[in-house]
Scaffold this motif. Structure first.
Motif, PDB file in Angstrom:
ATOM      1  N   GLN A  31      -4.800  34.637  11.105  1.00  0.00           N
ATOM      2  CA  GLN A  31      -5.298  35.826  11.783  1.00  0.00           C
ATOM      3  C   GLN A  31      -6.791  35.691  12.093  1.00  0.00           C
ATOM      4  O   GLN A  31      -7.230  36.039  13.182  1.00  0.00           O
ATOM      5  CB  GLN A  31      -5.052  37.067  10.943  1.00  0.00           C
ATOM      6  CG  GLN A  31      -5.508  38.342  11.618  1.00  0.00           C
ATOM      7  CD  GLN A  31      -5.316  39.568  10.738  1.00  0.00           C
ATOM      8  OE1 GLN A  31      -4.986  39.447   9.566  1.00  0.00           O
ATOM      9  NE2 GLN A  31      -5.519  40.736  11.307  1.00  0.00           N
ATOM     10  N   SER A  32      -7.563  35.176  11.157  1.00  0.00           N
ATOM     11  CA  SER A  32      -9.001  35.023  11.401  1.00  0.00           C
ATOM     12  C   SER A  32      -9.259  33.965  12.476  1.00  0.00           C
ATOM     13  O   SER A  32     -10.165  34.124  13.293  1.00  0.00           O
ATOM     14  CB  SER A  32      -9.739  34.683  10.114  1.00  0.00           C
ATOM     15  OG  SER A  32      -9.357  33.413   9.642  1.00  0.00           O
ATOM     16  N   ARG A  33      -8.458  32.897  12.508  1.00  0.00           N
ATOM     17  CA  ARG A  33      -8.604  31.904  13.578  1.00  0.00           C
ATOM     18  C   ARG A  33      -8.255  32.515  14.929  1.00  0.00           C
ATOM     19  O   ARG A  33      -8.889  32.239  15.939  1.00  0.00           O
ATOM     20  CB  ARG A  33      -7.700  30.713  13.319  1.00  0.00           C
ATOM     21  CG  ARG A  33      -8.168  29.822  12.205  1.00  0.00           C
ATOM     22  CD  ARG A  33      -7.090  28.844  11.894  1.00  0.00           C
ATOM     23  NE  ARG A  33      -7.580  27.496  11.829  1.00  0.00           N
ATOM     24  CZ  ARG A  33      -6.808  26.458  11.578  1.00  0.00           C
ATOM     25  NH1 ARG A  33      -5.511  26.623  11.423  1.00  0.00           N
ATOM     26  NH2 ARG A  33      -7.328  25.261  11.502  1.00  0.00           N
ATOM     27  N   SER A  34      -7.223  33.349  14.940  1.00  0.00           N
ATOM     28  CA  SER A  34      -6.808  34.004  16.177  1.00  0.00           C
ATOM     29  C   SER A  34      -7.907  34.918  16.706  1.00  0.00           C
ATOM     30  O   SER A  34      -8.170  34.957  17.908  1.00  0.00           O
ATOM     31  CB  SER A  34      -5.530  34.799  15.935  1.00  0.00           C
ATOM     32  OG  SER A  34      -5.180  35.541  17.065  1.00  0.00           O
ATOM     33  N   VAL A  35      -8.564  35.635  15.819  1.00  0.00           N
ATOM     34  CA  VAL A  35      -9.662  36.516  16.221  1.00  0.00           C
ATOM     35  C   VAL A  35     -10.809  35.691  16.803  1.00  0.00           C
ATOM     36  O   VAL A  35     -11.407  36.059  17.825  1.00  0.00           O
ATOM     37  CB  VAL A  35     -10.133  37.377  15.034  1.00  0.00           C
ATOM     38  CG1 VAL A  35     -11.446  38.071  15.326  1.00  0.00           C
ATOM     39  CG2 VAL A  35      -9.067  38.392  14.672  1.00  0.00           C
ATOM     40  N   ALA A  36     -11.124  34.558  16.183  1.00  0.00           N
ATOM     41  CA  ALA A  36     -12.204  33.699  16.686  1.00  0.00           C
ATOM     42  C   ALA A  36     -11.878  33.179  18.087  1.00  0.00           C
ATOM     43  O   ALA A  36     -12.742  33.184  18.978  1.00  0.00           O
ATOM     44  CB  ALA A  36     -12.437  32.530  15.732  1.00  0.00           C
ATOM     45  N   TRP A  37     -10.650  32.742  18.306  1.00  0.00           N
ATOM     46  CA  TRP A  37     -10.252  32.265  19.635  1.00  0.00           C
ATOM     47  C   TRP A  37     -10.259  33.399  20.644  1.00  0.00           C
ATOM     48  O   TRP A  37     -10.655  33.229  21.799  1.00  0.00           O
ATOM     49  CB  TRP A  37      -8.882  31.600  19.580  1.00  0.00           C
ATOM     50  CG  TRP A  37      -8.969  30.187  19.120  1.00  0.00           C
ATOM     51  CD1 TRP A  37      -8.724  29.718  17.866  1.00  0.00           C
ATOM     52  CD2 TRP A  37      -9.359  29.049  19.890  1.00  0.00           C
ATOM     53  NE1 TRP A  37      -8.924  28.360  17.815  1.00  0.00           N
ATOM     54  CE2 TRP A  37      -9.323  27.934  19.045  1.00  0.00           C
ATOM     55  CE3 TRP A  37      -9.747  28.877  21.208  1.00  0.00           C
ATOM     56  CZ2 TRP A  37      -9.644  26.659  19.477  1.00  0.00           C
ATOM     57  CZ3 TRP A  37     -10.072  27.602  21.640  1.00  0.00           C
ATOM     58  CH2 TRP A  37     -10.020  26.515  20.778  1.00  0.00           C
ATOM     59  N   GLN A  38      -9.820  34.582  20.239  1.00  0.00           N
ATOM     60  CA  GLN A  38      -9.806  35.731  21.140  1.00  0.00           C
ATOM     61  C   GLN A  38     -11.225  36.090  21.578  1.00  0.00           C
ATOM     62  O   GLN A  38     -11.465  36.399  22.748  1.00  0.00           O
ATOM     63  CB  GLN A  38      -9.142  36.913  20.447  1.00  0.00           C
ATOM     64  CG  GLN A  38      -8.950  38.118  21.325  1.00  0.00           C
ATOM     65  CD  GLN A  38      -8.218  39.239  20.596  1.00  0.00           C
ATOM     66  OE1 GLN A  38      -8.012  39.184  19.387  1.00  0.00           O
ATOM     67  NE2 GLN A  38      -7.833  40.246  21.329  1.00  0.00           N
ATOM     68  N   GLU A  79     -17.669  26.643  29.063  1.00  0.00           N
ATOM     69  CA  GLU A  79     -17.305  26.150  27.728  1.00  0.00           C
ATOM     70  C   GLU A  79     -17.948  27.058  26.689  1.00  0.00           C
ATOM     71  O   GLU A  79     -19.158  27.226  26.657  1.00  0.00           O
ATOM     72  CB  GLU A  79     -17.767  24.712  27.542  1.00  0.00           C
ATOM     73  CG  GLU A  79     -17.217  24.085  26.296  1.00  0.00           C
ATOM     74  CD  GLU A  79     -17.449  22.588  26.258  1.00  0.00           C
ATOM     75  OE1 GLU A  79     -17.365  22.036  25.156  1.00  0.00           O
ATOM     76  OE2 GLU A  79     -17.713  21.989  27.305  1.00  0.00           O
ATOM     77  N   MET A  80     -17.099  27.655  25.878  1.00  0.00           N
ATOM     78  CA  MET A  80     -17.557  28.622  24.883  1.00  0.00           C
ATOM     79  C   MET A  80     -17.264  28.090  23.489  1.00  0.00           C
ATOM     80  O   MET A  80     -16.119  27.732  23.197  1.00  0.00           O
ATOM     81  CB  MET A  80     -16.814  29.936  25.104  1.00  0.00           C
ATOM     82  CG  MET A  80     -17.321  31.059  24.285  1.00  0.00           C
ATOM     83  SD  MET A  80     -18.934  31.533  24.893  1.00  0.00           S
ATOM     84  CE  MET A  80     -18.951  33.233  24.511  1.00  0.00           C
ATOM     85  N   PRO A  81     -18.275  28.028  22.619  1.00  0.00           N
ATOM     86  CA  PRO A  81     -17.999  27.572  21.247  1.00  0.00           C
ATOM     87  C   PRO A  81     -17.167  28.587  20.475  1.00  0.00           C
ATOM     88  O   PRO A  81     -17.273  29.790  20.694  1.00  0.00           O
ATOM     89  CB  PRO A  81     -19.400  27.430  20.634  1.00  0.00           C
ATOM     90  CG  PRO A  81     -20.272  28.301  21.456  1.00  0.00           C
ATOM     91  CD  PRO A  81     -19.676  28.362  22.828  1.00  0.00           C
ATOM     92  N   VAL A  82     -16.308  28.073  19.599  1.00  0.00           N
ATOM     93  CA  VAL A  82     -15.465  28.912  18.754  1.00  0.00           C
ATOM     94  C   VAL A  82     -16.004  28.830  17.337  1.00  0.00           C
ATOM     95  O   VAL A  82     -16.293  27.735  16.846  1.00  0.00           O
ATOM     96  CB  VAL A  82     -13.992  28.435  18.788  1.00  0.00           C
ATOM     97  CG1 VAL A  82     -13.129  29.280  17.880  1.00  0.00           C
ATOM     98  CG2 VAL A  82     -13.459  28.449  20.200  1.00  0.00           C
ATOM     99  N   SER A  83     -16.167  29.990  16.698  1.00  0.00           N
ATOM    100  CA  SER A  83     -16.647  29.966  15.318  1.00  0.00           C
ATOM    101  C   SER A  83     -15.637  29.220  14.456  1.00  0.00           C
ATOM    102  O   SER A  83     -14.443  29.392  14.590  1.00  0.00           O
ATOM    103  CB  SER A  83     -16.861  31.385  14.792  1.00  0.00           C
ATOM    104  OG  SER A  83     -15.647  32.098  14.810  1.00  0.00           O
ATOM    105  N   GLY A  84     -16.130  28.375  13.596  1.00  0.00           N
ATOM    106  CA  GLY A  84     -15.256  27.554  12.771  1.00  0.00           C
ATOM    107  C   GLY A  84     -15.031  26.173  13.371  1.00  0.00           C
ATOM    108  O   GLY A  84     -14.269  25.385  12.842  1.00  0.00           O
ATOM    109  N   GLY A  85     -15.670  25.882  14.496  1.00  0.00           N
ATOM    110  CA  GLY A  85     -15.542  24.569  15.117  1.00  0.00           C
ATOM    111  C   GLY A  85     -14.682  24.604  16.360  1.00  0.00           C
ATOM    112  O   GLY A  85     -13.825  25.443  16.529  1.00  0.00           O
ATOM    113  N   GLY A  86     -14.958  23.677  17.247  1.00  0.00           N
ATOM    114  CA  GLY A  86     -14.205  23.578  18.482  1.00  0.00           C
ATOM    115  C   GLY A  86     -14.827  24.394  19.591  1.00  0.00           C
ATOM    116  O   GLY A  86     -15.860  25.057  19.429  1.00  0.00           O
TER     117      GLY A  86
END
Length: 98
Positions: A31-38, A79-86
């Motif tokens: 869920q937290s990864r999904s929020v970061a990607w969103q 290109e947008m950075p994602v929190s947690g890498g990538g």
């Protein structure tokens, strides 16, 4: 019920509880990864929209490139950075600025 049966039931209950906690932890992580990607997708879309109309990037963290596609069109790449890498990359064909 004997003492052995009681202990065995307690052990089975403990193992089931640990398994449920592990599944819950995995779901929260996803869920937290999904929020970061969103958030990255929303930021990239906002940067793309602002670049298309010639305004500055509202987030300030997106990297926006405009590449020539042909005589009338450009490709906007955000290109947008994602929190947690990538990073998340969004591209659109847009009319060339005159």
């Amino acid at each position: 019920m004997t003492l052995f049966e009681s202990v065995l039931a307690a052990v089975i209950l403990a193992v089931a509880s640990v398994a449920c906690l592990g599944a819950t932890q995995g779901a929260l992580r996803l869920q937290s990864r999904s929020v970061a990607w969103q958030e990255a997708v929303a930021g990239a879309e906002a940067a793309l929209a602002s670049e298309h109309v010639g305004a500055p990037d509202p987030s300030g963290s997106a990297v926006v490139r405009r590449q020539r596609w042909n005589d009338e069109l450009d490709v906007l790449v955000v290109e947008m950075p994602v929190s947690g890498g990538g990073s998340y990359q969004l591209s659109r064909l847009v009319e060339r600025l005159r």
